[in-house]
Design a protein around this motif. Structure first.
Motif, PDB file in Angstrom:
ATOM      1  N   UNK A   6       0.823  -1.205   0.000  1.00 36.27           N
ATOM      2  CA  UNK A   6       0.000   0.000   0.000  1.00 36.27           C
ATOM      3  C   UNK A   6       0.862   1.262   0.000  1.00 36.27           C
ATOM      4  N   UNK A   7       1.941   1.228   0.752  1.00 31.92           N
ATOM      5  CA  UNK A   7       2.861   2.378   0.780  1.00 31.92           C
ATOM      6  C   UNK A   7       3.593   2.506  -0.553  1.00 31.92           C
ATOM      7  N   UNK A   8       3.976   1.357  -1.126  1.00 35.07           N
ATOM      8  CA  UNK A   8       4.615   1.396  -2.444  1.00 35.07           C
ATOM      9  C   UNK A   8       3.674   1.959  -3.493  1.00 35.07           C
ATOM     10  N   UNK A   9       2.381   1.604  -3.399  1.00 30.53           N
ATOM     11  CA  UNK A   9       1.396   2.117  -4.361  1.00 30.53           C
ATOM     12  C   UNK A   9       1.246   3.630  -4.228  1.00 30.53           C
ATOM     13  N   UNK A  10       1.262   4.151  -3.007  1.00 27.08           N
ATOM     14  CA  UNK A  10       1.171   5.596  -2.790  1.00 27.08           C
ATOM     15  C   UNK A  10       2.396   6.300  -3.365  1.00 27.08           C
ATOM     16  N   UNK A  11       3.575   5.731  -3.131  1.00 27.90           N
ATOM     17  CA  UNK A  11       4.820   6.284  -3.664  1.00 27.90           C
ATOM     18  C   UNK A  11       4.776   6.330  -5.190  1.00 27.90           C
ATOM     19  N   UNK A  12       4.378   5.236  -5.829  1.00 28.71           N
ATOM     20  CA  UNK A  12       4.322   5.183  -7.285  1.00 28.71           C
ATOM     21  C   UNK A  12       3.298   6.174  -7.833  1.00 28.71           C
ATOM     22  N   UNK A  13       2.185   6.346  -7.120  1.00 31.77           N
ATOM     23  CA  UNK A  13       1.147   7.275  -7.573  1.00 31.77           C
ATOM     24  C   UNK A  13       1.642   8.715  -7.526  1.00 31.77           C
ATOM     25  N   UNK A  14       2.420   9.081  -6.510  1.00 32.88           N
ATOM     26  CA  UNK A  14       2.979  10.437  -6.409  1.00 32.88           C
ATOM     27  C   UNK A  14       3.886  10.713  -7.594  1.00 32.88           C
ATOM     28  N   UNK A  15       4.726   9.725  -7.933  1.00 32.54           N
ATOM     29  CA  UNK A  15       5.622   9.893  -9.083  1.00 32.54           C
ATOM     30  C   UNK A  15       4.811  10.019 -10.368  1.00 32.54           C
ATOM     31  N   UNK A  16       3.841   9.130 -10.530  1.00 29.13           N
ATOM     32  CA  UNK A  16       3.048   9.100 -11.752  1.00 29.13           C
ATOM     33  C   UNK A  16       2.230  10.376 -11.921  1.00 29.13           C
ATOM     34  N   UNK A  40       6.021   6.966   6.057  1.00 28.29           N
ATOM     35  CA  UNK A  40       6.261   5.679   6.724  1.00 28.29           C
ATOM     36  C   UNK A  40       7.171   4.784   5.890  1.00 28.29           C
ATOM     37  N   UNK A  41       7.027   4.849   4.567  1.00 23.38           N
ATOM     38  CA  UNK A  41       7.898   4.064   3.687  1.00 23.38           C
ATOM     39  C   UNK A  41       9.335   4.552   3.804  1.00 23.38           C
ATOM     40  N   UNK A  42       9.525   5.868   3.829  1.00 19.13           N
ATOM     41  CA  UNK A  42      10.880   6.425   3.986  1.00 19.13           C
ATOM     42  C   UNK A  42      11.492   6.008   5.322  1.00 19.13           C
TER      43      UNK A  42
END
Length: 318
Positions: A6-16, A40-42
């Protein structure tokens, strides 16, 4: 360390999306929840993923490295979902069916054809061995499904346990063994014979690895009659040919001699009081549920068998 998808998906969405607010709109979440997921991912990674010195977040070296892997992770997840969906619909896969020569030649061809037509992308493989061996291979999960002649020898044990403890069995159809001989044979004019009738004559039998041979020997032992074996083979086709040539009386499944009966090259004799009734059965390992492909094949085998259950014993499939 397992990263939270879920955190990875949020990170990818910010980039996209090019920003936290746009990413939140894309994901249907609040901006604060997206920001919290990335933070939290960081922390989890111990690395900064974005430099926040402007309106548009820019990837750090760590962020660029993670993005490359994140893209691959989600591509693989999407591929896995597609493959699993295809597998559940039997759009690909493999099925290994274990069965004997006779059943493969005379009972299963319509089932093979129906399975291939309905599930053309499932690889169907055959493991061709005597029924007792197939039972062992099913119990060891070396084949997905066994189509065998029943009953199996009572002495058969699978990993130290009886058959009923290791395998589930579904009866598909009746099976009948018959004696066959050349039209010139002394028994050719008989329609029905017993063990005592057969005792004086040389017999052509399947070898000792088969359930058929075990039943023949048990029938002769019960009558305390001598068993004269002229030849033993692993092939019903060879036994039929030798019977045609006058080498003796062969005991084979009735379904295997329809062509010879119609052409008159063999005489078929019903066996009276010749042990327990036989049948064709499907075996699966009790400890593990059958695969979807195995269930589909079994359903087709049951459909094919059903009309034959109401027919006379003389035309029951083997």
């Amino acid at each position: 360390m397992l990263l939270d998808t879920g955190r990875l998906a949020a990170f990818a969405a910010v980039v996209r999306a090019g920003g936290f607010s746009k990413a939140a709109n894309e994901l249907g979440k609040t901006q604060s929840s997206v920001s919290q997921s990335v933070l939290l991912l960081e922390r989890e990674l111990g690395q900064k993923l974005f430099s926040r010195d402007g309106h548009t977040p820019r990837l750090t070296d760590a962020g660029r490295a993670l993005l490359h892997r994140t893209t691959r992770i989600f591509d693989e997840m999407a591929l896995a979902e597609t493959e699993l969906a295809a597998l559940s619909e039997l759009r690909f896969g493999e099925l290994v069916v274990g069965t004997s020569d006779t059943l493969a030649c005379y009972f299963l061809p319509p089932v093979f054809a129906a399975f291939r037509e309905r599930y053309p992308h499932v690889e169907l493989r055959l493991d061709n061995r005597p029924s007792p061996v197939i039972a062992e291979r099913v119990s060891e999960r070396q084949v997905d499904l066994g189509i065998v002649s029943l009953p199996l020898p009572e002495t058969l044990e699978l990993s130290g346990r009886k058959l009923s403890q290791r395998l589930d069995c579904v009866v598909l159809a009746a099976q009948e063994d018959v004696a066959v001989c050349a039209p010139s044979h002394a028994l050719a004019q008989r329609r029905q014979i017993t063990v005592r009738d057969l005792a004086p004559h040389p017999l052509l039998l399947l070898d000792r690895t088969t359930s058929s041979r075990a039943l023949v020997e048990a029938a002769f032992a019960l009558e305390k009659a001598p068993l004269s074996v002229a030849l033993e083979m692993s092939s019903v086709e060879v036994l039929k040919r030798l019977a045609e040539l006058g080498f003796g009386v062969a005991i084979v499944p009735r379904i295997s001699v329809q062509r010879e009966l119609e052409s008159g090259t063999l005489c078929v004799l019903t066996l009276k009081d010749f042990g327990p009734r036989r049948s064709v059965g499907a075996l699966t390992p009790r400890a593990f549920p059958p695969t979807r492909a195995a269930r589909a094949f079994l359903a087709l085998a049951q459909d094919y068998s059903r009309p034959r259950r109401s027919s006379s014993s003389s035309s029951s499939p083997k």
